[in-house]
Design an enzyme around this catalytic site. Structure first.
Site, PDB file in Angstrom:
ATOM      1  N   ASP A  21       0.623  -1.050  -0.073  1.00  0.00           N
ATOM      2  CA  ASP A  21      -0.101  -0.250   0.088  1.00  0.00           C
ATOM      3  C   ASP A  21       0.272   0.970  -0.202  1.00  0.00           C
ATOM      4  O   ASP A  21       1.478   1.397   1.098  1.00  0.00           O
ATOM      5  CB  ASP A  21      -0.699   0.377   1.095  1.00  0.00           C
ATOM      6  CG  ASP A  21      -1.991   1.470   1.262  1.00  0.00           C
ATOM      7  OD1 ASP A  21      -1.974   1.931  -0.052  1.00  0.00           O
ATOM      8  OD2 ASP A  21      -1.893   1.579   2.459  1.00  0.00           O
ATOM      9  N   ASN A  23      -0.222   4.727  -0.049  1.00  0.00           N
ATOM     10  CA  ASN A  23      -1.056   5.328  -0.023  1.00  0.00           C
ATOM     11  C   ASN A  23      -1.926   5.646   1.809  1.00  0.00           C
ATOM     12  O   ASN A  23      -2.567   6.304   2.015  1.00  0.00           O
ATOM     13  CB  ASN A  23      -1.920   6.301  -0.744  1.00  0.00           C
ATOM     14  CG  ASN A  23      -2.516   5.752  -1.324  1.00  0.00           C
ATOM     15  OD1 ASN A  23      -3.277   4.208  -0.206  1.00  0.00           O
ATOM     16  ND2 ASN A  23      -3.830   5.989  -1.724  1.00  0.00           N
ATOM     17  N   ASP A  29      -2.004  -1.291  -4.200  1.00  0.00           N
ATOM     18  CA  ASP A  29      -2.457  -0.228  -4.977  1.00  0.00           C
ATOM     19  C   ASP A  29      -1.268  -0.512  -5.922  1.00  0.00           C
ATOM     20  O   ASP A  29      -0.584  -1.157  -5.799  1.00  0.00           O
ATOM     21  CB  ASP A  29      -2.661   0.863  -4.843  1.00  0.00           C
ATOM     22  CG  ASP A  29      -1.342   1.717  -3.899  1.00  0.00           C
ATOM     23  OD1 ASP A  29      -0.429   1.661  -3.685  1.00  0.00           O
ATOM     24  OD2 ASP A  29      -1.731   2.080  -2.562  1.00  0.00           O
ATOM     25  N   ASP A  98      -5.755 -10.341 -15.699  1.00  0.00           N
ATOM     26  CA  ASP A  98      -6.607 -11.474 -15.251  1.00  0.00           C
ATOM     27  C   ASP A  98      -7.947 -11.216 -15.871  1.00  0.00           C
ATOM     28  O   ASP A  98      -8.286 -10.023 -16.079  1.00  0.00           O
ATOM     29  CB  ASP A  98      -7.194 -11.322 -14.095  1.00  0.00           C
ATOM     30  CG  ASP A  98      -7.543 -12.324 -13.378  1.00  0.00           C
ATOM     31  OD1 ASP A  98      -8.292 -13.494 -13.559  1.00  0.00           O
ATOM     32  OD2 ASP A  98      -6.558 -13.102 -11.988  1.00  0.00           O
ATOM     33  N   ASP A 200      -9.538 -16.121 -16.062  1.00  0.00           N
ATOM     34  CA  ASP A 200     -10.362 -17.105 -15.369  1.00  0.00           C
ATOM     35  C   ASP A 200     -11.183 -17.655 -14.842  1.00  0.00           C
ATOM     36  O   ASP A 200     -12.455 -17.417 -16.718  1.00  0.00           O
ATOM     37  CB  ASP A 200     -10.997 -15.833 -14.833  1.00  0.00           C
ATOM     38  CG  ASP A 200     -11.210 -15.544 -13.066  1.00  0.00           C
ATOM     39  OD1 ASP A 200     -10.809 -15.988 -12.167  1.00  0.00           O
ATOM     40  OD2 ASP A 200     -12.969 -15.486 -12.521  1.00  0.00           O
ATOM     41  N   GLU A 257      -7.043 -21.276 -15.987  1.00  0.00           N
ATOM     42  CA  GLU A 257      -7.626 -21.394 -14.491  1.00  0.00           C
ATOM     43  C   GLU A 257      -8.716 -22.623 -15.185  1.00  0.00           C
ATOM     44  O   GLU A 257      -9.475 -22.593 -15.824  1.00  0.00           O
ATOM     45  CB  GLU A 257      -8.112 -20.745 -14.379  1.00  0.00           C
ATOM     46  CG  GLU A 257      -8.475 -21.155 -12.372  1.00  0.00           C
ATOM     47  CD  GLU A 257      -9.702 -20.709 -11.384  1.00  0.00           C
ATOM     48  OE1 GLU A 257      -9.088 -21.079 -10.908  1.00  0.00           O
ATOM     49  OE2 GLU A 257     -10.485 -19.826 -11.999  1.00  0.00           O
ATOM     50  N   HIS A 329      -4.039 -17.419  -5.239  1.00  0.00           N
ATOM     51  CA  HIS A 329      -5.226 -16.271  -3.995  1.00  0.00           C
ATOM     52  C   HIS A 329      -6.126 -17.699  -3.883  1.00  0.00           C
ATOM     53  O   HIS A 329      -7.252 -16.746  -3.022  1.00  0.00           O
ATOM     54  CB  HIS A 329      -5.275 -15.227  -4.903  1.00  0.00           C
ATOM     55  CG  HIS A 329      -6.470 -15.732  -5.975  1.00  0.00           C
ATOM     56  ND1 HIS A 329      -5.581 -16.398  -6.888  1.00  0.00           N
ATOM     57  CD2 HIS A 329      -7.583 -15.344  -6.150  1.00  0.00           C
ATOM     58  CE1 HIS A 329      -6.666 -16.741  -7.982  1.00  0.00           C
ATOM     59  NE2 HIS A 329      -7.817 -16.566  -7.290  1.00  0.00           N
ATOM     60  N   ASP A 330      -6.184 -18.008  -4.171  1.00  0.00           N
ATOM     61  CA  ASP A 330      -7.889 -19.302  -3.613  1.00  0.00           C
ATOM     62  C   ASP A 330      -7.346 -20.112  -2.847  1.00  0.00           C
ATOM     63  O   ASP A 330      -7.931 -21.263  -2.968  1.00  0.00           O
ATOM     64  CB  ASP A 330      -8.378 -19.444  -5.351  1.00  0.00           C
ATOM     65  CG  ASP A 330      -8.804 -18.474  -5.770  1.00  0.00           C
ATOM     66  OD1 ASP A 330      -9.281 -17.483  -5.694  1.00  0.00           O
ATOM     67  OD2 ASP A 330      -8.752 -19.037  -6.979  1.00  0.00           O
TER      68      ASP A 330
HETATM   69  C1  GLC Z   1     -11.762 -17.811  -9.747  1.00  0.00           C
HETATM   70  C2  GLC Z   1     -11.050 -16.882  -9.579  1.00  0.00           C
HETATM   71  C3  GLC Z   1     -11.747 -16.362  -7.932  1.00  0.00           C
HETATM   72  C4  GLC Z   1     -12.543 -16.717  -8.568  1.00  0.00           C
HETATM   73  C5  GLC Z   1     -13.485 -17.314  -9.635  1.00  0.00           C
HETATM   74  C6  GLC Z   1     -14.736 -16.560  -9.994  1.00  0.00           C
HETATM   75  O1  GLC Z   1     -11.797 -19.197  -9.373  1.00  0.00           O
HETATM   76  O2  GLC Z   1      -9.528 -17.610  -9.598  1.00  0.00           O
HETATM   77  O3  GLC Z   1     -11.000 -15.578  -7.064  1.00  0.00           O
HETATM   78  O4  GLC Z   1     -13.451 -16.584  -7.495  1.00  0.00           O
HETATM   79  O5  GLC Z   1     -13.113 -17.805 -10.388  1.00  0.00           O
HETATM   80  O6  GLC Z   1     -14.389 -14.920 -10.359  1.00  0.00           O
HETATM   81 CA    CA Z   2      -3.758   2.056  -1.134  1.00  0.00          CA
END
Ligand code: GLC
Ligand code: CA
Length: 557
Positions: A21, A23, A29, A98, A200, A257, A329-330
């Site tokens: 971050d 700011n 960001d 993404d 995605d 993905e 991240h999942d």
């Molecule tokens: C993918 C993303 C996930 C999101 C899902 C719906 O699995 O990685 O974070 O919740 O798609 O877009």
């Molecule tokens: Ca920020």
């Protein structure tokens, strides 16, 4: 095999909200990312994948896009983005955005117009259906985030389909206008100078041609969407069209993905005839998953991890490249998932890193993985931000687990484990922000942070740098990138070992994923020690001794 610019690259995923971050508003960001580019370059990263930063109500943390052409002001401005692209180019780095086009946000213009006039042009952008004559929902499909996959179009008797959250209405790919809009957007970003996309949830874009209910798979009377997707035929026509009209024109890198692809589908997905450059290997991530929910999942032990990864490696061998990860991240943090808690140590983290990083394919590192960030602690369900964790918690309670048990199971898999802020220093908020972080920092930031690891030549961060440098070293690169993969001593319990061979070189990668030491036969004369996380390997010996969680990379004559 045709050589592509991305074959020999190392990729890194940034989850912008939690990266850095600049700011003090507690949200990571784009200027924050720019300020850390030298750090990433020094690590050895080439390609950076940014999780979504588009304009979004953040119902699913940006995977719900309200405008594909503008950025969410929380993350920065278009000028910031242009600066980021320019700054990465200066450093010979590449940006992937993404691509979230299975669905958009319910706050997207298209959806608002569809709600105003479901029979009009924009109604056709979505899957809008009448309720059944008896007033019931069009089908009994359950959304991935729990509850029915249908939600009422406000002020009507009609329903729209959302495979994910109700704020993520599915786009109707059967409508050529939708596809044209999607391709236009992809090309717009590629023209701006990004190098490609992570794509995605893409295997959801093709639905079954007939919408019908199926046999319920839980007591709620609903059925998981996997069932309907089994009846969806012909996705590859869409995927190849997208590739022809977008990625191919720009020599872009695309990584899909893709879950649950069918056994014979791989050559249609990756390699010379594939519609993507690569797809992620999720085999070990789906290992042990249960239809019932996270509470019923089985852990993935080292042997399971090995067999999942080897299965994928052998499958892709003649076809193309997987993208290899231990987390994203999942998912929970890889070190917390694949190493038993009592055995988690710096050696163990290095051994896991070594085992996956030198596989055939494109290695991806998820932010914080390089310093060994671990799962976080949750005190109660109110600590979860992630919508899927909250749904899984309820599911566990319904199945009869106590609150404590439900919290424990869900904590293991919560997506928030990966989303806590990156631990940069041992100072306030781990140096992530001067304000209040949007998600609490993991309490272990005093022990695990970038600043201290940068000063320590034995740190995990230092080890990742060595791994990357080894993969890119001129004398070994060809072998690591294009060499073959062969399991070695596959039946040796908790040993994950394989041979990479090519360009006149034979390299053994051996990781002992357990506490006990072992001795294994060498596959030939050991000519070089390329990496050793313990530091006691010997040249010339016939038997290789591995301490608990020792990992070795050896050159074999
Ligand atoms: C993918 C993303 C996930 C999101 C899902 C719906 O699995 O990685 O974070 O919740 O798609 O877009
Ligand atoms: Ca920020």
């Amino acid at each position: 095999m045709d050589r592509k610019w991305w074959h020999d690259k190392v990729a890194y995923q940034i989850y912008p909200k939690s990266f850095y971050d600049s700011n003090g508003d507690g949200i990571g960001d784009i200027p924050g990312i720019i300020s850390k580019l030298d750090y990433l370059k020094d690590l050895g990263v080439d390609i950076i994948w940014l999780s979504p930063i588009y304009k979004s109500p953040l119902a699913d943390e940006g995977y719900d896009i309200a405008d594909y052409y503008s950025l969410d002001p929380r993350f920065g401005t278009m000028e910031d983005m242009e600066r980021l692209i320019a700054e990465t180019k200066k450093r010979d780095m590449y940006i992937l955005m993404d691509l979230v086009v299975n669905h958009c946000s319910d706050e997207h213009e298209w959806f608002k117009k569809a709600c105003e006039d479901p029979e009009g042009k924009y109604g056709e952008f979505f899957y809008i259906r009448d309720q059944n004559p008896d007033g019931s929902l069009p089908t009994n499909w359950r959304s991935y985030f729990g509850g029915p996959a249908w939600e009422k179009v406000p002020g009507t008797d009609k329903f729209y389909l959302h495979m994910f959250h109700k704020k993520q209405p599915d786009l109707n790919w059967e409508n050529p206008e939708v596809r044209t809009e999607v391709y236009k957007n992809i090309n717009w970003w590629l023209d701006k100078g990004i190098a490609g996309f992570r794509i995605d949830a893409i295997m959801n874009i093709k639905k079954a041609s007939i919408f019908k209910s199926y046999e319920p798979d839980r007591d709620d009377g609903m059925v998981g969407l996997e069932r309907m997707l089994k009846d969806a035929k012909g996705i590859s026509i869409f995927l190849h069209e997208m590739q022809d009209k977008t990625f191919s024109q720009h020599d872009a890198f695309s990584v899909g993905e893709v879950f649950n692809d069918k056994e014979d589908e791989l050559s249609d997905l990756i390699g010379e005839g594939g519609c993507f450059s690569s797809i992620f290997d999720f085999e070990s991530h789906i290992f042990g998953a249960s239809r019932k929910g996270w509470y019923a999942s089985k852990p993935c032990l080292p042997e399971d991890y090995k067999s999942s990864v080897f299965k994928s490696q052998l499958r892709a061998a003649e076809i193309g490249f997987f993208s290899n990860i231990i987390e994203n991240h999942d998912e929970p943090r890889g070190v917390s998932r694949y190493i038993p808690k009592e055995e988690l140590s710096i050696h163990a983290k290095k051994a896991l890193a070594c085992a996956y990083f030198l596989l055939r394919g494109i290695p991806f590192i998820y932010q914080g993985q390089e310093i060994g960030m671990e799962n976080t602690e949750f005190q109660s369900v109110s600590d979860f931000d992630d919508i899927s964790s909250i749904m899984e918690y309820d599911l566990a309670l319904e199945a009869g687990l106590s609150k404590e048990e439900a919290l424990e199971c869900v904590s293991k898999y919560s997506r928030d484990n990966a989303r806590t802020p990156v631990q940069w220093t041992d100072g306030d908020n781990a140096g992530f922000t001067t304000g209040k972080p949007w998600l609490p920092v993991n309490k272990n930031y005093k022990e695990i942070n970038v600043e201290s690891q940068e000063k320590d030549s034995k740190s995990l961060l230092a080890f990742y740098k060595e791994l990357i440098a080894l993969r890119k070293a001129p004398e070994y690169k060809e072998t690591f990138v294009y060499g073959s993969f062969e399991p070695y001593l596959r039946d040796e319990k908790n040993l994950m070992a394989y041979i990479r061979k090519g360009n006149g070189k034979t390299i053994l990668v051996a990781a002992n994923l357990q506490r006990d030491g072992i001795a294994i036969p060498a596959p030939g004369r050991i000519d070089g020690i390329l990496l050793d996380n313990v530091g006691n390997a010997q040249l010339g010996v016939e038997s290789i001794k591995l301490d608990g969680y020792q990992a070795l990379v050896l050159e074999i004559a």
